[in-house]
Scaffold this motif. Structure first.
Motif, PDB file in Angstrom:
ATOM      1  N   TYR A 161      -3.147  -2.025  -0.421  1.00 48.60           N
ATOM      2  CA  TYR A 161      -3.596  -1.603   0.761  1.00 48.60           C
ATOM      3  C   TYR A 161      -5.220  -0.549   0.730  1.00 48.60           C
ATOM      4  N   VAL A 162      -4.770   0.360   0.014  1.00 43.66           N
ATOM      5  CA  VAL A 162      -5.908   1.315   0.023  1.00 43.66           C
ATOM      6  C   VAL A 162      -7.198   0.754  -0.687  1.00 43.66           C
ATOM      7  N   HIS A 163      -6.713  -0.219  -1.625  1.00 38.24           N
ATOM      8  CA  HIS A 163      -7.950  -0.788  -2.344  1.00 38.24           C
ATOM      9  C   HIS A 163      -8.872  -1.753  -1.305  1.00 38.24           C
ATOM     10  N   SER A 164      -8.193  -2.116  -0.406  1.00 38.94           N
ATOM     11  CA  SER A 164      -8.819  -2.981   0.680  1.00 38.94           C
ATOM     12  C   SER A 164      -9.481  -2.287   1.855  1.00 38.94           C
ATOM     13  N   PHE A 165      -8.924  -1.228   2.388  1.00 41.42           N
ATOM     14  CA  PHE A 165      -9.632  -0.384   3.562  1.00 41.42           C
ATOM     15  C   PHE A 165      -9.697   1.044   2.858  1.00 41.42           C
ATOM     16  N   HIS A 166     -10.642   1.584   3.088  1.00 36.60           N
ATOM     17  CA  HIS A 166     -11.010   2.945   2.807  1.00 36.60           C
ATOM     18  C   HIS A 166     -11.364   3.868   3.956  1.00 36.60           C
ATOM     19  N   LEU A 167     -10.930   3.418   5.122  1.00 38.93           N
ATOM     20  CA  LEU A 167     -11.037   4.208   6.151  1.00 38.93           C
ATOM     21  C   LEU A 167      -9.800   4.287   7.028  1.00 38.93           C
ATOM     22  N   GLY A 168      -9.556   5.094   7.832  1.00 34.42           N
ATOM     23  CA  GLY A 168      -8.267   5.411   8.684  1.00 34.42           C
ATOM     24  C   GLY A 168      -7.185   5.705   7.809  1.00 34.42           C
ATOM     25  N   ILE A 169      -5.963   4.803   7.960  1.00 33.42           N
ATOM     26  CA  ILE A 169      -4.721   5.239   6.901  1.00 33.42           C
ATOM     27  C   ILE A 169      -5.072   4.820   5.558  1.00 33.42           C
TER      28      ILE A 169
END
Length: 237
Positions: A161-169
C-alpha cells in the motif's frame, strides 16, 4: 428388530433428555463475522484480478480505462476494513466480558484425551468431548493459523500500500513498512508472500465451512443457525 425392553429404555432416555437454547454468539460477534466473510470474498476476487487481470476494459479513446486502479482501490478499502475487524476481534477476544467462553477454549489444548476424542469425533469413531470454551482444539488450532495468516496479509498488504499512496496513512507508515520490506527480502518477495498467505486463508475457509456443516449435521445442535441467531441448542440430561 429392537426388543420391547430396548425401545422402552430408549424412550426413557429421551424423556430424561431436555434441549435448551443458549446464547453462543453476541450480536457484535455475528456482525463482525459476516463483515469479515464479505471482506474476504471481495479481497480474494480483487486479489486474483490484481495478480492476473481477467477482465479487459472497454476500448476508449479517453483516458478513463483505469480498471486495474479501480480493482486496486476496492482491494485496499476492504483491506482496511479487514484491519479494523482484526483489531476489533483481538480486543473482543481478550477483553469481552460476555465472551470469556472463547478464551476458555485454551484450557483444552494441553489435554491429550481431548485431542484424541476430537479427532475420533471427526472420524465418526467417538462422541464429541466436553469443551471448556466455544471451540474444540482442532477449531482453535485452525483459528490460530488463520490469524497468523491474516497478520502476515496485513503486514505485506501495508507494505504494498505505501508504494501506491505516499500521503496520509501511506506517508505515516512508509518508513516502518520499508523496514519490513527489507526484512522480507524485497518487494517481489512481499508480493509472493502476500499471494501465498491468501491461499492459506482460502484453505482455512474451505476447512472452516466443512467443520461447521459437519458439526451441524452430526451434532444436531443448530451450529449453523447460531451464527445467524446467536443461539444454539444444547442437550441437557
Amino acid at each position: 428388530m429392537q426388543s420391547v425392553d430396548t425401545l422402552e429404555k430408549n424412550s426413557l432416555n429421551h424423556a430424561d433428555e431436555t434441549i435448551e437454547r443458549e446464547l453462543e454468539f453476541t450480536s457484535f460477534y455475528r456482525w463482525h463475522h459476516w463483515i469479515r466473510v464479505f471482506s474476504i470474498i471481495i479481497l480474494t476476487v480483487t486479489g486474483f484480478y490484481l495478480s492476473v487481470p481477467f477482465i479487459i476494459p472497454a476500448v476508449n479513446a479517453e483516458p478513463t480505462n483505469f480498471l486495474n486502479a479501480e480493482f486496486r482501490g476496492v482491494h485496499e478499502i476492504f483491506g482496511f476494513i479487514m484491519i479494523s475487524m482484526f483489531i476489533g476481534k483481538t480486543y473482543y477476544f481478550f477483553f469481552s466480558v460476555k465472551d470469556k467462553i472463547e478464551i476458555n477454549s485454551f484450557k483444552d489444548v494441553l489435554s491429550l484425551k481431548n485431542w484424541l476424542s476430537q479427532i475420533g469425533y471427526y472420524l465418526l469413531l467417538s462422541k464429541h468431548p466436553k469443551l471448556s470454551g466455544a471451540y474444540n482444539v482442532i477449531q482453535l488450532l485452525a483459528y490460530f493459523v488463520f490469524y497468523i495468516a491474516i497478520t502476515g496479509l496485513i503486514i505485506t498488504g501495508l507494505i504494498l500500500y505505501v508504494h501506491s499512496f505516499h500521503l496520509g496513512i501511506g506517508g505515516m507508515l512508509y518508513d516502518i513498512m520499508r523496514e519490513f520490506e527489507v526484512m522480507l527480502g524485497g518487494l517481489a518477495a512481499v508480493r509472493e508472500l502476500h499471494h501465498l498467505l491468501m491461499w492459506g486463508v482460502i484453505f482455512f475457509v474451505v476447512g472452516h465451512v466443512y467443520m461447521v456443516v459437519f458439526n451441524a449435521v452430526h451434532g444436531k445442535e443448530g451450529t449453523v443457525d447460531s451464527i445467524f441467531s446467536g443461539y444454539r441448542w444444547k442437550r441437557k440430561h
